[in-house]
Write a protein that holds these residues in place. Structure first.
Motif, PDB file in Angstrom:
ATOM      1  N   GLU A   1     -10.318 -76.919  21.702  1.00  0.00           N
ATOM      2  CA  GLU A   1      -9.570 -75.674  21.914  1.00  0.00           C
ATOM      3  C   GLU A   1     -10.174 -74.880  23.073  1.00  0.00           C
ATOM      4  N   GLY A   2     -11.497 -74.816  23.139  1.00  0.00           N
ATOM      5  CA  GLY A   2     -12.169 -74.124  24.240  1.00  0.00           C
ATOM      6  C   GLY A   2     -11.868 -74.775  25.574  1.00  0.00           C
ATOM      7  N   SER A   3     -11.880 -76.101  25.595  1.00  0.00           N
ATOM      8  CA  SER A   3     -11.586 -76.851  26.811  1.00  0.00           C
ATOM      9  C   SER A   3     -10.145 -76.610  27.259  1.00  0.00           C
ATOM     10  N   ASP A   4      -9.197 -76.615  26.323  1.00  0.00           N
ATOM     11  CA  ASP A   4      -7.790 -76.359  26.644  1.00  0.00           C
ATOM     12  C   ASP A   4      -7.620 -74.950  27.215  1.00  0.00           C
ATOM     13  N   ARG A   5      -8.319 -73.991  26.621  1.00  0.00           N
ATOM     14  CA  ARG A   5      -8.232 -72.594  27.090  1.00  0.00           C
ATOM     15  C   ARG A   5      -8.780 -72.490  28.517  1.00  0.00           C
TER      16      ARG A   5
ATOM     17  N   PRO B   1     -16.150 -82.634  12.737  1.00  0.00           N
ATOM     18  CA  PRO B   1     -14.727 -82.456  13.059  1.00  0.00           C
ATOM     19  C   PRO B   1     -14.386 -81.000  13.451  1.00  0.00           C
ATOM     20  N   THR B   2     -14.972 -80.034  12.762  1.00  0.00           N
ATOM     21  CA  THR B   2     -14.727 -78.620  13.080  1.00  0.00           C
ATOM     22  C   THR B   2     -15.245 -78.289  14.469  1.00  0.00           C
ATOM     23  N   LEU B   3     -16.442 -78.748  14.786  1.00  0.00           N
ATOM     24  CA  LEU B   3     -17.030 -78.492  16.099  1.00  0.00           C
ATOM     25  C   LEU B   3     -16.223 -79.172  17.204  1.00  0.00           C
ATOM     26  N   THR B   4     -15.796 -80.401  16.931  1.00  0.00           N
ATOM     27  CA  THR B   4     -14.993 -81.142  17.910  1.00  0.00           C
ATOM     28  C   THR B   4     -13.687 -80.399  18.195  1.00  0.00           C
ATOM     29  N   GLN B   5     -13.048 -79.898  17.145  1.00  0.00           N
ATOM     30  CA  GLN B   5     -11.800 -79.145  17.321  1.00  0.00           C
ATOM     31  C   GLN B   5     -12.051 -77.868  18.122  1.00  0.00           C
ATOM     32  N   ALA B   6     -13.140 -77.172  17.849  1.00  0.00           N
ATOM     33  CA  ALA B   6     -13.473 -75.939  18.573  1.00  0.00           C
ATOM     34  C   ALA B   6     -13.738 -76.239  20.052  1.00  0.00           C
ATOM     35  N   ILE B   7     -14.399 -77.334  20.332  1.00  0.00           N
ATOM     36  CA  ILE B   7     -14.664 -77.734  21.717  1.00  0.00           C
ATOM     37  C   ILE B   7     -13.360 -78.058  22.432  1.00  0.00           C
TER      38      ILE B   7
END
Length: 189
Positions: free
Chosen positions: A12-16, A4-10
């Motif tokens: 956020e990175g994609s949105d950025r 879940p943490t990695l998915t959230q980081a991905i």
């Protein structure tokens, strides 16, 4: 547990990345723009977009980049063109400083029914002779770095077209302050 943490980081990175690509398309004029017609523009949003485009570049030149851009100020103008002016001024400020300890500051404020955007740097400054020619087409002090001398000239024209003014104060060895003043549009939310 880490998925879940990695998915959230991905995400956020994609949105950025999506925001950066959108900002670049808008800056380059690849998205539909209303350049033929002025529109009400929130200066805060234009500055935020310009900062996303330049923050990486600026961080290579200074560790002290200060931004005061919390208020919504509205003007009548061209969002994309105003963004080009701000990006140009920020890049010039970064290239003018000689140490990562030197500061660059951007601030927006309202004064006498005008919205003002001020970009100051603690850079090399501009000589009095060069100050007289700084907005002339093809005048540049950056010939060895590929400068064309069009950035400030075009910026000056854009601000004039929006019924505003752009002024510069500078002292050699101390830095420069560029101030853009545009008529404020009141009563817009």
């Amino acid at each position: 547990e880490r998925i879940p943490t990695l998915t959230q980081a991905i995400k956020e990175g994609s949105d950025r990345i999506q925001r950066i690509v959108s900002d670049l398309k808008h800056f380059a004029g690849l998205e539909k723009t209303k350049d033929s017609q002025k529109e009400i523009v929130n200066l805060k949003n234009v500055v935020d977009s310009s900062l996303r485009l330049t923050s990486n570049f600026i961080s290579k030149y200074t560790d002290h980049f200060l931004v005061e851009n919390e208020m919504d100020f509205f003007i009548l103008g061209y969002e994309q063109r105003l963004e080009q002016v701000i990006v140009n001024l920020l890049i010039n400020a970064a290239q003018a400083i000689t140490s990562k300890e030197n500061k660059i500051k951007l601030r927006t404020y309202s004064e006498n029914n005008q919205v003002k955007l001020e970009i100051s740097d603690e850079g090399c400054g501009i000589s009095e002779d060069n100050l007289k020619k700084i907005f002339d087409p093809f005048f540049t002090t950056k010939t060895e770095n590929g400068g064309t001398g069009l950035g400030l000239s075009i910026s000056y024209g854009i601000i004039q077209e929006m019924l505003g003014q752009i002024q510069v104060e500078s002292k050699v060895g101390k830095g420069s302050v560029f101030t853009i003043a545009l008529p404020e549009q009141k009563g817009i939310n």
